[in-house]
Design a protein around this motif. Structure first.
Motif, short mmCIF file in Angstrom:
data_model
loop_
_atom_site.label_atom_id
_atom_site.label_comp_id
_atom_site.label_asym_id
_atom_site.label_seq_id
_atom_site.Cartn_x
_atom_site.Cartn_y
_atom_site.Cartn_z
N ALA A 7 0.77 -1.31 -0.14
CA ALA A 7 -0.04 0.57 -0.19
C ALA A 7 0.65 1.39 0.22
N GLN A 8 1.83 1.14 0.36
CA GLN A 8 2.83 2.34 1.42
C GLN A 8 3.42 3.01 -0.68
N ALA A 9 4.08 1.50 -0.81
CA ALA A 9 4.41 1.75 -2.78
C ALA A 9 4.08 2.12 -3.10
N PHE A 10 2.33 1.97 -3.35
CA PHE A 10 1.25 2.66 -4.39
C PHE A 10 1.21 3.91 -4.12
N TYR A 11 0.81 4.39 -2.89
CA TYR A 11 0.73 6.23 -2.81
C TYR A 11 1.86 6.56 -3.17
N ASP A 12 3.02 6.29 -2.26
CA ASP A 12 4.81 7.00 -2.59
C ASP A 12 5.06 6.73 -4.27
N TRP A 13 4.24 6.39 -5.34
CA TRP A 13 3.82 6.08 -6.22
C TRP A 13 3.09 6.99 -6.63
N TYR A 14 2.12 6.74 -6.48
CA TYR A 14 0.85 7.36 -7.25
C TYR A 14 0.43 9.26 -7.34
N VAL A 15 1.03 9.36 -5.45
CA VAL A 15 0.52 11.36 -5.20
C VAL A 15 1.09 11.92 -6.12
N PRO A 16 1.91 11.64 -6.19
CA PRO A 16 3.22 12.87 -7.30
C PRO A 16 2.08 12.79 -8.87
N THR B 199 -4.68 11.92 -17.57
CA THR B 199 -3.15 12.03 -17.71
C THR B 199 -3.18 10.82 -17.11
N HIS B 200 -2.72 11.09 -15.35
CA HIS B 200 -2.18 10.62 -14.48
C HIS B 200 -3.11 9.01 -14.26
N MET B 201 -5.02 9.11 -14.40
CA MET B 201 -5.67 7.80 -14.63
C MET B 201 -5.30 6.59 -15.81
N ASP B 202 -4.63 7.09 -16.81
CA ASP B 202 -3.62 6.38 -18.13
C ASP B 202 -2.11 5.93 -17.14
N SER B 203 -1.96 6.52 -16.57
CA SER B 203 -0.82 6.11 -15.88
C SER B 203 -1.11 4.90 -14.82
N VAL B 204 -2.37 5.12 -14.18
CA VAL B 204 -2.60 3.94 -13.62
C VAL B 204 -3.43 2.73 -13.94
N MET B 205 -4.07 2.96 -15.29
CA MET B 205 -4.46 1.70 -15.70
C MET B 205 -3.32 1.09 -16.16
N ALA B 206 -2.28 1.42 -17.05
CA ALA B 206 -1.29 0.92 -16.90
C ALA B 206 -1.10 0.02 -16.66
N ASN C 52 -9.29 10.12 -1.83
CA ASN C 52 -10.24 10.83 -1.50
C ASN C 52 -10.74 11.71 -0.67
N SER C 53 -10.31 12.96 -2.24
CA SER C 53 -10.38 14.44 -2.57
C SER C 53 -10.17 14.81 -3.35
N GLN C 54 -10.47 16.50 -3.43
CA GLN C 54 -10.83 17.10 -4.57
C GLN C 54 -9.27 17.76 -4.75
N ASP C 55 -9.07 18.28 -3.06
CA ASP C 55 -7.56 19.04 -2.51
C ASP C 55 -6.89 18.13 -2.09
N PRO C 56 -5.68 16.68 -2.98
CA PRO C 56 -5.46 16.23 -2.02
C PRO C 56 -4.08 17.16 -0.96
N CYS C 57 -3.48 16.23 0.09
CA CYS C 57 -2.71 16.15 0.73
C CYS C 57 -1.56 16.40 -0.16
N THR C 58 0.46 16.62 0.45
CA THR C 58 0.85 16.28 -0.25
C THR C 58 1.35 14.96 0.54
N ASN C 59 0.86 14.69 1.48
CA ASN C 59 1.93 12.92 1.54
C ASN C 59 0.64 11.99 1.71
N TYR C 60 0.99 10.55 2.08
CA TYR C 60 -0.11 9.38 2.55
C TYR C 60 1.43 8.60 2.84
N VAL C 61 0.83 8.75 3.95
CA VAL C 61 1.26 7.62 5.25
C VAL C 61 0.29 5.86 5.15
#
Length: 201
Positions: A46-55, A63-70, A109-118
């Motif tokens: 889970a942490q590896a996913f969020y470290d990759w996804y948040v940026p 654009t970013h959903m294309d990367s996720v779907m890949a 779970n946001s329209q205005d995400p934070c900078t870090n998810y743990v």
């Protein structure tokens, strides 16, 4: 008649049963992890996913959903992946179409995400595991942002669902299903209107 096997006498029927049991035991080569190992492994996934996804999340949704779907087949269960693919395709086809990913970020779970998810905690839930994801914002505040359902798939993990901790009845799979039903309803209405005969005046 008695058969000697491994230095011990066996009636033929008992010997057959013993050999079958040994074969079953020898064929089970799947890894067995302790609960502590499962927790550690699920947390790392889970942490590896969020470290990759948040940026990526700051990009346009398409654009970013294309990367996720890949990477979809290595990230999500087939049920969640299929529902996400349909939603992403609908959003790409028309900017004003009903879609979940076009409305907000379902993984944060946001329209205005934070900078870090743990990953704050991982615990057993039914037949799978659930991780509590904590959002750390720039002002120093933190809050539980997402509950993530995960299941083991052999030696790896898959995301099965994403939930809102403040709304227990809400989950991504159900939302994707509901929005798809709304899209289908709108499409059917438009199709029927196009096929209606013109009214004579």
């Amino acid at each position: 008649m008695t058969v000697v096997f491994l230095g011990r006498p066996f009636p033929p029927r008992c010997l057959i049963v013993a050999l079958l049991c040994l074969g079953c035991r020898g064929s089970d080569t799947s890894p067995k992890l302790s609960q502590g190992q499962d927790v550690k492994s699920a947390r790392q996934f889970a942490q590896a996913f969020y470290d990759w996804y948040v940026p990526l999340s700051g990009r346009a949704p398409a654009t970013h959903m294309d990367s996720v779907m890949a990477r979809g087949h290595e990230l999500f269960t087939p049920t969640l992946l299929q529902a996400l693919q349909r939603d992403v395709e609908a959003q790409r086809d028309a900017a004003d179409i009903l879609s979940v990913v076009g409305d907000y970020d379902p993984f944060l779970n946001s329209q205005d995400p934070c900078t870090n998810y743990v990953v704050q905690a991982v615990e057993r839930r039914g037949g799978g595991w659930q991780a509590t994801i904590e959002a750390h914002c720039g002002n120093g505040s933190s809050t539980s942002a997402v509950l993530v359902d995960m299941v083991r798939d052999g030696v790896t993990w898959r995301f099965a669902n994403f939930r809102n901790p403040d709304q227990p009845a809400y989950d991504l799979v159900s939302q994707l299903r509901a929005v798809r039903a709304q899209r289908d309803s709108v499409s059917t209405t438009i199709f029927l209107r196009r096929d209606m005969p013109a009214v004579a005046r």
